[in-house]
Design a protein around this motif. Structure first.
Motif, mmCIF file in Angstrom:
data_model
loop_
_atom_site.group_PDB
_atom_site.id
_atom_site.type_symbol
_atom_site.label_atom_id
_atom_site.label_comp_id
_atom_site.label_asym_id
_atom_site.label_seq_id
_atom_site.Cartn_x
_atom_site.Cartn_y
_atom_site.Cartn_z
ATOM 1 N N GLU A 219 22.682 57.573 54.637
ATOM 2 C CA GLU A 219 23.999 57.769 55.237
ATOM 3 C C GLU A 219 24.585 56.428 55.694
ATOM 4 O OE1 GLU A 219 25.969 60.204 58.956
ATOM 5 O OE2 GLU A 219 24.149 60.997 58.016
ATOM 6 N N GLU A 220 23.736 55.600 56.271
ATOM 7 C CA GLU A 220 24.186 54.283 56.752
ATOM 8 C C GLU A 220 24.622 53.391 55.583
ATOM 9 O OE1 GLU A 220 22.182 50.381 58.766
ATOM 10 O OE2 GLU A 220 21.496 52.329 59.491
ATOM 11 N N GLU A 221 23.825 53.373 54.522
ATOM 12 C CA GLU A 221 24.166 52.552 53.374
ATOM 13 C C GLU A 221 25.437 53.063 52.696
ATOM 14 O OE1 GLU A 221 21.921 50.436 49.601
ATOM 15 O OE2 GLU A 221 21.133 52.346 50.338
ATOM 16 N N SER A 222 25.611 54.371 52.637
ATOM 17 C CA SER A 222 26.830 54.947 52.064
ATOM 18 C C SER A 222 28.058 54.487 52.835
ATOM 19 C CB SER A 222 26.766 56.475 52.068
ATOM 20 O OG SER A 222 25.770 56.939 51.196
ATOM 21 N N LYS A 223 27.959 54.498 54.147
ATOM 22 C CA LYS A 223 29.080 54.047 54.975
ATOM 23 C C LYS A 223 29.381 52.572 54.736
ATOM 24 C CE LYS A 223 28.513 57.449 58.626
ATOM 25 N NZ LYS A 223 28.173 57.701 60.033
ATOM 26 N N GLU A 224 28.331 51.764 54.565
ATOM 27 C CA GLU A 224 28.516 50.338 54.294
ATOM 28 C C GLU A 224 29.212 50.119 52.951
ATOM 29 O OE1 GLU A 224 24.965 47.988 54.649
ATOM 30 O OE2 GLU A 224 24.397 48.963 56.528
ATOM 31 N N ILE A 225 28.810 50.886 51.945
ATOM 32 C CA ILE A 225 29.431 50.768 50.622
ATOM 33 C C ILE A 225 30.889 51.194 50.690
ATOM 34 C CG2 ILE A 225 29.418 51.693 48.259
ATOM 35 C CD1 ILE A 225 26.324 51.798 48.489
ATOM 36 N N GLU A 226 31.163 52.285 51.369
ATOM 37 C CA GLU A 226 32.537 52.757 51.506
ATOM 38 C C GLU A 226 33.398 51.723 52.221
ATOM 39 O OE1 GLU A 226 31.878 56.489 53.465
ATOM 40 O OE2 GLU A 226 31.095 57.422 51.652
ATOM 41 N N LYS A 227 32.855 51.114 53.245
ATOM 42 C CA LYS A 227 33.578 50.077 53.984
ATOM 43 C C LYS A 227 33.844 48.872 53.081
ATOM 44 C CE LYS A 227 33.264 47.333 58.217
ATOM 45 N NZ LYS A 227 32.419 47.011 59.379
ATOM 46 N N ALA A 228 32.840 48.497 52.299
ATOM 47 C CA ALA A 228 32.990 47.353 51.405
ATOM 48 C C ALA A 228 34.032 47.632 50.323
ATOM 49 C CB ALA A 228 31.642 47.007 50.782
ATOM 50 N N MET A 229 34.102 48.873 49.848
ATOM 51 C CA MET A 229 35.074 49.221 48.808
ATOM 52 C C MET A 229 36.504 49.118 49.310
ATOM 53 S SD MET A 229 33.564 52.172 46.304
ATOM 54 C CE MET A 229 32.890 53.307 47.509
ATOM 55 N N LEU A 230 36.711 49.281 50.611
ATOM 56 C CA LEU A 230 38.047 49.155 51.176
ATOM 57 C C LEU A 230 38.579 47.728 51.039
ATOM 58 C CD1 LEU A 230 37.682 51.253 54.456
ATOM 59 C CD2 LEU A 230 38.896 51.903 52.362
ATOM 60 N N CYS A 231 37.685 46.757 51.035
ATOM 61 C CA CYS A 231 38.069 45.345 51.025
ATOM 62 C C CYS A 231 37.861 44.662 49.685
ATOM 63 C CB CYS A 231 37.261 44.580 52.078
ATOM 64 S SG CYS A 231 37.377 45.260 53.728
ATOM 65 N N ASP A 232 37.115 45.277 48.786
ATOM 66 C CA ASP A 232 36.710 44.613 47.549
ATOM 67 C C ASP A 232 37.204 45.400 46.338
ATOM 68 O OD1 ASP A 232 35.377 43.452 45.383
ATOM 69 O OD2 ASP A 232 33.479 43.254 46.459
ATOM 70 N N ALA A 233 38.270 44.891 45.706
ATOM 71 C CA ALA A 233 38.853 45.577 44.551
ATOM 72 C C ALA A 233 37.874 45.637 43.382
ATOM 73 C CB ALA A 233 40.133 44.879 44.119
ATOM 74 N N GLU A 234 37.050 44.608 43.220
ATOM 75 C CA GLU A 234 36.071 44.586 42.136
ATOM 76 C C GLU A 234 35.027 45.688 42.335
ATOM 77 O OE1 GLU A 234 32.898 41.390 40.413
ATOM 78 O OE2 GLU A 234 34.847 40.606 41.074
ATOM 79 N N LEU A 235 34.608 45.891 43.567
ATOM 80 C CA LEU A 235 33.648 46.952 43.877
ATOM 81 C C LEU A 235 34.285 48.325 43.655
ATOM 82 C CD1 LEU A 235 30.742 47.410 44.918
ATOM 83 C CD2 LEU A 235 31.700 47.482 47.230
ATOM 84 N N GLN A 236 35.559 48.451 44.010
ATOM 85 C CA GLN A 236 36.278 49.713 43.775
ATOM 86 C C GLN A 236 36.338 50.025 42.280
ATOM 87 O OE1 GLN A 236 40.218 49.512 45.389
ATOM 88 N NE2 GLN A 236 39.506 49.264 47.498
ATOM 89 N N THR A 237 36.638 48.997 41.479
ATOM 90 C CA THR A 237 36.709 49.181 40.030
ATOM 91 C C THR A 237 35.356 49.587 39.473
ATOM 92 O OG1 THR A 237 38.481 47.552 39.877
ATOM 93 C CG2 THR A 237 37.268 48.023 37.853
ATOM 94 N N MET A 238 34.303 48.928 39.947
ATOM 95 C CA MET A 238 32.951 49.266 39.501
ATOM 96 C C MET A 238 32.634 50.720 39.847
ATOM 97 S SD MET A 238 29.251 47.598 40.585
ATOM 98 C CE MET A 238 29.908 45.948 40.606
#
Length: 78
Positions: A20-39
């Motif tokens: 759950e913690e890692e999922s929240k971190e990934i979701e937070k990172a996707m808000l700021c990182d367009a490349e991660l969102q695309t991936m």
């Protein structure tokens, strides 16, 4: 600090294999990182297409198997 996530991390996230913690971190990172969102979108799309793939043999394959089985039965009766 937002950590860097790999393709493997995103795949685990898509398949709900992250904590759950890692999922929240990934979701937070996707808000700021367009490349991660695309991936994420690409991997999620691939997963959806795999899930929708045909999972049953065609009628022709089933008939071929049944016909082969019948032919073996006829040979064993001789």
């Amino acid at each position: 600090m937002i950590r860097t996530f790999t393709q493997d991390d995103v795949i685990r996230y898509v398949y709900h294999e992250t904590s759950e913690e890692e999922s929240k971190e990934i979701e937070k990172a996707m808000l700021c990182d367009a490349e991660l969102q695309t991936m994420y979108k690409e991997i999620s799309g691939v997963k959806n297409r795999l899930d929708a793939a045909q999972k049953a043999p065609s009628d022709m394959v089933v008939n071929n198997i049944l016909n082969y089985s019948k032919s073996l039965n006829l040979l064993s009766n001789k």
